[in-house]
Design a protein around this motif. Structure first.
Motif, PDB file in Angstrom:
ATOM      1  N   LEU A  71     -25.121  16.126  -7.290  1.00  0.00           N
ATOM      2  CA  LEU A  71     -24.596  17.406  -9.212  1.00  0.00           C
ATOM      3  C   LEU A  71     -25.185  17.039  -9.807  1.00  0.00           C
ATOM      4  CD1 LEU A  71     -22.030  19.331  -6.883  1.00  0.00           C
ATOM      5  CD2 LEU A  71     -24.258  20.213  -7.353  1.00  0.00           C
ATOM      6  N   LYS A  72     -25.634  15.662 -10.166  1.00  0.00           N
ATOM      7  CA  LYS A  72     -25.012  14.639 -11.214  1.00  0.00           C
ATOM      8  C   LYS A  72     -27.174  15.003 -11.799  1.00  0.00           C
ATOM      9  CE  LYS A  72     -21.638  12.162 -11.347  1.00  0.00           C
ATOM     10  NZ  LYS A  72     -20.930  10.680 -11.993  1.00  0.00           N
ATOM     11  N   GLU A  73     -27.441  14.782 -10.835  1.00  0.00           N
ATOM     12  CA  GLU A  73     -29.426  14.713 -11.387  1.00  0.00           C
ATOM     13  C   GLU A  73     -28.964  16.182 -11.383  1.00  0.00           C
ATOM     14  OE1 GLU A  73     -31.442  12.092  -8.142  1.00  0.00           O
ATOM     15  OE2 GLU A  73     -29.344  10.812  -8.536  1.00  0.00           O
ATOM     16  N   GLU A  74     -30.345  16.797 -12.268  1.00  0.00           N
ATOM     17  CA  GLU A  74     -30.575  17.909 -12.611  1.00  0.00           C
ATOM     18  C   GLU A  74     -32.112  18.367 -11.484  1.00  0.00           C
ATOM     19  OE1 GLU A  74     -32.521  20.483 -16.132  1.00  0.00           O
ATOM     20  OE2 GLU A  74     -30.824  18.623 -16.910  1.00  0.00           O
ATOM     21  N   LYS A 130     -32.427  17.717  -8.081  1.00  0.00           N
ATOM     22  CA  LYS A 130     -31.546  17.682  -7.364  1.00  0.00           C
ATOM     23  C   LYS A 130     -30.214  18.817  -7.095  1.00  0.00           C
ATOM     24  CE  LYS A 130     -32.192  13.257  -5.340  1.00  0.00           C
ATOM     25  NZ  LYS A 130     -31.757  11.678  -5.058  1.00  0.00           N
ATOM     26  N   ARG A 131     -30.082  19.405  -8.004  1.00  0.00           N
ATOM     27  CA  ARG A 131     -29.058  19.918  -8.112  1.00  0.00           C
ATOM     28  C   ARG A 131     -29.214  21.669  -7.448  1.00  0.00           C
ATOM     29  NH1 ARG A 131     -27.283  20.486 -13.929  1.00  0.00           N
ATOM     30  NH2 ARG A 131     -26.785  18.314 -13.520  1.00  0.00           N
ATOM     31  N   LEU A 132     -30.645  21.994  -7.426  1.00  0.00           N
ATOM     32  CA  LEU A 132     -30.382  23.581  -6.929  1.00  0.00           C
ATOM     33  C   LEU A 132     -30.259  23.172  -5.507  1.00  0.00           C
ATOM     34  CD1 LEU A 132     -31.466  26.387  -7.372  1.00  0.00           C
ATOM     35  CD2 LEU A 132     -33.715  25.539  -7.511  1.00  0.00           C
ATOM     36  N   ILE A 133     -31.348  21.845  -4.899  1.00  0.00           N
ATOM     37  CA  ILE A 133     -31.615  22.062  -3.314  1.00  0.00           C
ATOM     38  C   ILE A 133     -29.910  21.498  -3.062  1.00  0.00           C
ATOM     39  CG2 ILE A 133     -31.946  21.023  -1.565  1.00  0.00           C
ATOM     40  CD1 ILE A 133     -34.433  19.966  -3.626  1.00  0.00           C
ATOM     41  N   THR A 134     -29.520  21.091  -3.926  1.00  0.00           N
ATOM     42  CA  THR A 134     -28.293  20.109  -3.038  1.00  0.00           C
ATOM     43  C   THR A 134     -26.925  21.896  -3.238  1.00  0.00           C
ATOM     44  OG1 THR A 134     -28.089  18.632  -4.129  1.00  0.00           O
ATOM     45  CG2 THR A 134     -26.368  19.511  -2.921  1.00  0.00           C
ATOM     46  N   SER A 135     -27.183  22.945  -4.161  1.00  0.00           N
ATOM     47  CA  SER A 135     -26.422  24.015  -4.493  1.00  0.00           C
ATOM     48  C   SER A 135     -27.099  25.053  -2.599  1.00  0.00           C
ATOM     49  CB  SER A 135     -26.470  24.603  -5.070  1.00  0.00           C
ATOM     50  OG  SER A 135     -26.151  24.078  -6.399  1.00  0.00           O
ATOM     51  N   ILE A 136     -28.075  24.968  -2.788  1.00  0.00           N
ATOM     52  CA  ILE A 136     -29.307  26.457  -2.056  1.00  0.00           C
ATOM     53  C   ILE A 136     -28.418  25.899  -0.328  1.00  0.00           C
ATOM     54  CG2 ILE A 136     -31.017  26.897  -1.118  1.00  0.00           C
ATOM     55  CD1 ILE A 136     -31.858  26.787  -3.262  1.00  0.00           C
TER      56      ILE A 136
END
Length: 65
Positions: A34-37, A39-45
């Protein structure tokens, strides 16, 4: 026989440390992603999808509407 009961007394502490270690290891990896911008969207999804599917499956298994 006293050695056996000494081991039984140590078991709750052992199981708690195993569970805590599992969650710390898992959440540390998620927080690093989540720290990397980018990868944040993919991880959240992925997390939301996993929780959604788990909820649907449990509701169907338990017969909750």
């Amino acid at each position: 026989m006293t050695k056996f009961w000494d081991n039984i007394k140590k078991f709750p502490g052992f199981i708690l440390s195993v569970i805590a270690g599992f969650f710390l290891t898992t959440f540390h990896t998620i927080f690093e992603l989540l720290k990397e911008e980018n990868k944040r969207l993919i991880t959240s999804i992925i997390i939301i999808t996993f929780i959604g599917f788990t909820t649907i499956i449990l509701r169907q298994m338990l017969g909750i509407k």
